[in-house]
Each structure stands twice: as C-alpha cells, then as structure tokens.
Write a protein that holds these residues in place. Sequence first.
Motif, PDB file in Angstrom:
ATOM      1  N   LYS A  81     -10.400 103.691   9.802  1.00  0.00           N
ATOM      2  CA  LYS A  81     -11.105 102.905   8.784  1.00  0.00           C
ATOM      3  C   LYS A  81     -10.142 102.003   8.018  1.00  0.00           C
ATOM      4  O   LYS A  81     -10.475 100.870   7.667  1.00  0.00           O
ATOM      5  CB  LYS A  81     -11.847 103.848   7.832  1.00  0.00           C
ATOM      6  CG  LYS A  81     -12.676 103.128   6.798  1.00  0.00           C
ATOM      7  CD  LYS A  81     -13.781 102.283   7.410  1.00  0.00           C
ATOM      8  CE  LYS A  81     -14.660 101.677   6.315  1.00  0.00           C
ATOM      9  NZ  LYS A  81     -15.585 100.674   6.829  1.00  0.00           N
ATOM     10  N   SER A  82      -8.922 102.500   7.803  1.00  0.00           N
ATOM     11  CA  SER A  82      -7.924 101.701   7.100  1.00  0.00           C
ATOM     12  C   SER A  82      -7.532 100.463   7.907  1.00  0.00           C
ATOM     13  O   SER A  82      -7.416  99.362   7.376  1.00  0.00           O
ATOM     14  CB  SER A  82      -6.695 102.560   6.804  1.00  0.00           C
ATOM     15  OG  SER A  82      -5.698 101.811   6.190  1.00  0.00           O
ATOM     16  N   ARG A  83      -7.337 100.648   9.207  1.00  0.00           N
ATOM     17  CA  ARG A  83      -6.903  99.535  10.063  1.00  0.00           C
ATOM     18  C   ARG A  83      -8.053  98.587  10.410  1.00  0.00           C
ATOM     19  O   ARG A  83      -7.849  97.380  10.564  1.00  0.00           O
ATOM     20  CB  ARG A  83      -6.279 100.079  11.336  1.00  0.00           C
ATOM     21  CG  ARG A  83      -5.716  99.000  12.242  1.00  0.00           C
ATOM     22  CD  ARG A  83      -4.789  99.578  13.246  1.00  0.00           C
ATOM     23  NE  ARG A  83      -4.262  98.587  14.152  1.00  0.00           N
ATOM     24  CZ  ARG A  83      -3.427  98.850  15.125  1.00  0.00           C
ATOM     25  NH1 ARG A  83      -3.001 100.085  15.319  1.00  0.00           N
ATOM     26  NH2 ARG A  83      -3.000  97.914  15.916  1.00  0.00           N
ATOM     27  N   TYR A  84      -9.249  99.156  10.553  1.00  0.00           N
ATOM     28  CA  TYR A  84     -10.420  98.361  10.941  1.00  0.00           C
ATOM     29  C   TYR A  84     -11.538  98.562   9.910  1.00  0.00           C
ATOM     30  O   TYR A  84     -12.453  99.366  10.112  1.00  0.00           O
ATOM     31  CB  TYR A  84     -10.911  98.775  12.336  1.00  0.00           C
ATOM     32  CG  TYR A  84      -9.885  98.573  13.421  1.00  0.00           C
ATOM     33  CD1 TYR A  84      -9.574  97.297  13.879  1.00  0.00           C
ATOM     34  CD2 TYR A  84      -9.209  99.653  13.985  1.00  0.00           C
ATOM     35  CE1 TYR A  84      -8.627  97.104  14.879  1.00  0.00           C
ATOM     36  CE2 TYR A  84      -8.259  99.469  14.983  1.00  0.00           C
ATOM     37  CZ  TYR A  84      -7.984  98.197  15.425  1.00  0.00           C
ATOM     38  OH  TYR A  84      -7.046  98.004  16.411  1.00  0.00           O
ATOM     39  N   PRO A  85     -11.487  97.829   8.806  1.00  0.00           N
ATOM     40  CA  PRO A  85     -12.460  98.030   7.725  1.00  0.00           C
ATOM     41  C   PRO A  85     -13.912  97.748   8.118  1.00  0.00           C
ATOM     42  O   PRO A  85     -14.829  98.213   7.446  1.00  0.00           O
ATOM     43  CB  PRO A  85     -12.014  97.065   6.632  1.00  0.00           C
ATOM     44  CG  PRO A  85     -10.731  96.482   7.063  1.00  0.00           C
ATOM     45  CD  PRO A  85     -10.480  96.839   8.485  1.00  0.00           C
ATOM     46  N   ASN A  86     -14.129  97.000   9.204  1.00  0.00           N
ATOM     47  CA  ASN A  86     -15.499  96.686   9.614  1.00  0.00           C
ATOM     48  C   ASN A  86     -16.192  97.835  10.355  1.00  0.00           C
ATOM     49  O   ASN A  86     -17.372  97.740  10.684  1.00  0.00           O
ATOM     50  CB  ASN A  86     -15.534  95.407  10.456  1.00  0.00           C
ATOM     51  CG  ASN A  86     -14.699  95.497  11.722  1.00  0.00           C
ATOM     52  OD1 ASN A  86     -13.722  96.253  11.790  1.00  0.00           O
ATOM     53  ND2 ASN A  86     -15.053  94.722  12.729  1.00  0.00           N
ATOM     54  N   ILE A  87     -15.498  98.938  10.575  1.00  0.00           N
ATOM     55  CA  ILE A  87     -16.112 100.107  11.210  1.00  0.00           C
ATOM     56  C   ILE A  87     -17.194 100.662  10.284  1.00  0.00           C
ATOM     57  O   ILE A  87     -16.967 100.867   9.097  1.00  0.00           O
ATOM     58  CB  ILE A  87     -15.054 101.191  11.513  1.00  0.00           C
ATOM     59  CG1 ILE A  87     -14.105 100.731  12.629  1.00  0.00           C
ATOM     60  CG2 ILE A  87     -15.716 102.504  11.893  1.00  0.00           C
ATOM     61  CD1 ILE A  87     -12.948 101.688  12.866  1.00  0.00           C
ATOM     62  N   THR A  88     -18.370 100.912  10.866  1.00  0.00           N
ATOM     63  CA  THR A  88     -19.473 101.498  10.090  1.00  0.00           C
ATOM     64  C   THR A  88     -19.722 102.955  10.450  1.00  0.00           C
ATOM     65  O   THR A  88     -20.426 103.662   9.726  1.00  0.00           O
ATOM     66  CB  THR A  88     -20.771 100.705  10.307  1.00  0.00           C
ATOM     67  OG1 THR A  88     -21.106 100.720  11.698  1.00  0.00           O
ATOM     68  CG2 THR A  88     -20.622  99.271   9.815  1.00  0.00           C
ATOM     69  N   HIS A  89     -19.151 103.407  11.561  1.00  0.00           N
ATOM     70  CA  HIS A  89     -19.361 104.779  12.035  1.00  0.00           C
ATOM     71  C   HIS A  89     -18.197 105.159  12.942  1.00  0.00           C
ATOM     72  O   HIS A  89     -17.695 104.329  13.704  1.00  0.00           O
ATOM     73  CB  HIS A  89     -20.680 104.853  12.827  1.00  0.00           C
ATOM     74  CG  HIS A  89     -20.996 106.208  13.349  1.00  0.00           C
ATOM     75  ND1 HIS A  89     -21.684 107.143  12.617  1.00  0.00           N
ATOM     76  CD2 HIS A  89     -20.720 106.803  14.532  1.00  0.00           C
ATOM     77  CE1 HIS A  89     -21.825 108.243  13.326  1.00  0.00           C
ATOM     78  NE2 HIS A  89     -21.245 108.062  14.495  1.00  0.00           N
ATOM     79  N   SER A  90     -17.772 106.414  12.845  1.00  0.00           N
ATOM     80  CA  SER A  90     -16.759 106.910  13.789  1.00  0.00           C
ATOM     81  C   SER A  90     -17.138 108.312  14.227  1.00  0.00           C
ATOM     82  O   SER A  90     -17.823 109.055  13.512  1.00  0.00           O
ATOM     83  CB  SER A  90     -15.361 106.918  13.153  1.00  0.00           C
ATOM     84  OG  SER A  90     -15.287 107.844  12.086  1.00  0.00           O
ATOM     85  N   HIS A  91     -16.708 108.657  15.434  1.00  0.00           N
ATOM     86  CA  HIS A  91     -16.924 109.990  15.987  1.00  0.00           C
ATOM     87  C   HIS A  91     -15.646 110.360  16.743  1.00  0.00           C
ATOM     88  O   HIS A  91     -15.281 109.693  17.712  1.00  0.00           O
ATOM     89  CB  HIS A  91     -18.127 109.993  16.919  1.00  0.00           C
ATOM     90  CG  HIS A  91     -18.543 111.360  17.353  1.00  0.00           C
ATOM     91  ND1 HIS A  91     -19.635 111.587  18.132  1.00  0.00           N
ATOM     92  CD2 HIS A  91     -18.022 112.591  17.111  1.00  0.00           C
ATOM     93  CE1 HIS A  91     -19.775 112.870  18.357  1.00  0.00           C
ATOM     94  NE2 HIS A  91     -18.789 113.493  17.749  1.00  0.00           N
ATOM     95  N   VAL A  92     -14.979 111.414  16.275  1.00  0.00           N
ATOM     96  CA  VAL A  92     -13.712 111.852  16.872  1.00  0.00           C
ATOM     97  C   VAL A  92     -13.867 113.308  17.292  1.00  0.00           C
ATOM     98  O   VAL A  92     -14.240 114.159  16.480  1.00  0.00           O
ATOM     99  CB  VAL A  92     -12.543 111.702  15.869  1.00  0.00           C
ATOM    100  CG1 VAL A  92     -11.248 112.230  16.472  1.00  0.00           C
ATOM    101  CG2 VAL A  92     -12.395 110.258  15.432  1.00  0.00           C
ATOM    102  N   THR A  93     -13.585 113.579  18.562  1.00  0.00           N
ATOM    103  CA  THR A  93     -13.647 114.940  19.092  1.00  0.00           C
ATOM    104  C   THR A  93     -12.291 115.289  19.680  1.00  0.00           C
ATOM    105  O   THR A  93     -11.754 114.545  20.504  1.00  0.00           O
ATOM    106  CB  THR A  93     -14.737 115.069  20.171  1.00  0.00           C
ATOM    107  OG1 THR A  93     -15.996 114.751  19.581  1.00  0.00           O
ATOM    108  CG2 THR A  93     -14.785 116.477  20.750  1.00  0.00           C
ATOM    109  N   LEU A  94     -11.746 116.418  19.232  1.00  0.00           N
ATOM    110  CA  LEU A  94     -10.441 116.880  19.693  1.00  0.00           C
ATOM    111  C   LEU A  94     -10.602 118.246  20.349  1.00  0.00           C
ATOM    112  O   LEU A  94     -11.140 119.173  19.749  1.00  0.00           O
ATOM    113  CB  LEU A  94      -9.473 116.968  18.513  1.00  0.00           C
ATOM    114  CG  LEU A  94      -8.044 117.418  18.822  1.00  0.00           C
ATOM    115  CD1 LEU A  94      -7.368 116.462  19.808  1.00  0.00           C
ATOM    116  CD2 LEU A  94      -7.251 117.513  17.530  1.00  0.00           C
TER     117      LEU A  94
END
Length: 116
Positions: A81-94
């Motif tokens: 979000k810091s690098r790409y402020p235009n992101i409206t949603h993220s999903h991270v699976t580890l």
Amino acid sequence: MLTIALEKASFHAFHGYYPEETIIGNEFILDISVRIPGTVPVDDLSETVNYQGIYEIAKAVMAIPKPLLEEVVYAITDALKSRYPNITHSHVTLRKMNPPMGAPIRNSMVSLEKDY
C-alpha cells in the motif's frame, strides 16, 4: 477492478517461533494479489501495479525473519500500500511447507485480505 497477482512465489526463509526454525529455515510459498480501479484500458506501466515491484516487496520482507507468519503478511500488505497507493484491495497468503510439527503436514498457512 483490475487484479494483478503473483502466484506460488517460492522463498527459503527463516520465519518461525521456535529457535531451530530461525537457524535451519524453511520453504515458503507466497501468493499475492492486489486490485486497483480498472474502468479504462491500461496502456502504460505507470497506470498499474508492476508485478516485478510486488516481487521486490515480497523478497525484501521475506528476508527479515519474524517469529509469526501473521507479522510477515501484515508487513507485505503495508509495504504494498505504501509503494502503490492506488491499491484498493490486497490478498496475501503465506504457506510454510512441511512445518516442524512431528506430523506429516504439507503446509501451514496464514492469509490476510484487506480493503483500503
């Protein structure tokens, strides 16, 4: 919405609660997807999220050992979000492959989904 993603990025890293995990390390599989507004066609990289940039963020975060996988996925979403402020949603699976549990388990998993 436009989705940009990396699937099954593989890392050897040293995340874990137990001391031996920070010494031996383990194999991790990471899936990351982000969404940006996508109402018009994109014809320039500056108008989207560069998936190479997503990988660079993942690689940097994975290189810093954390005791909990939850910390790792939160750090990745914050950096995205810091690098790409235009992101409206993220999903991270580890996924931690073959977690040291004394049982035949393929992987453990932590997943974080955020709306911004």
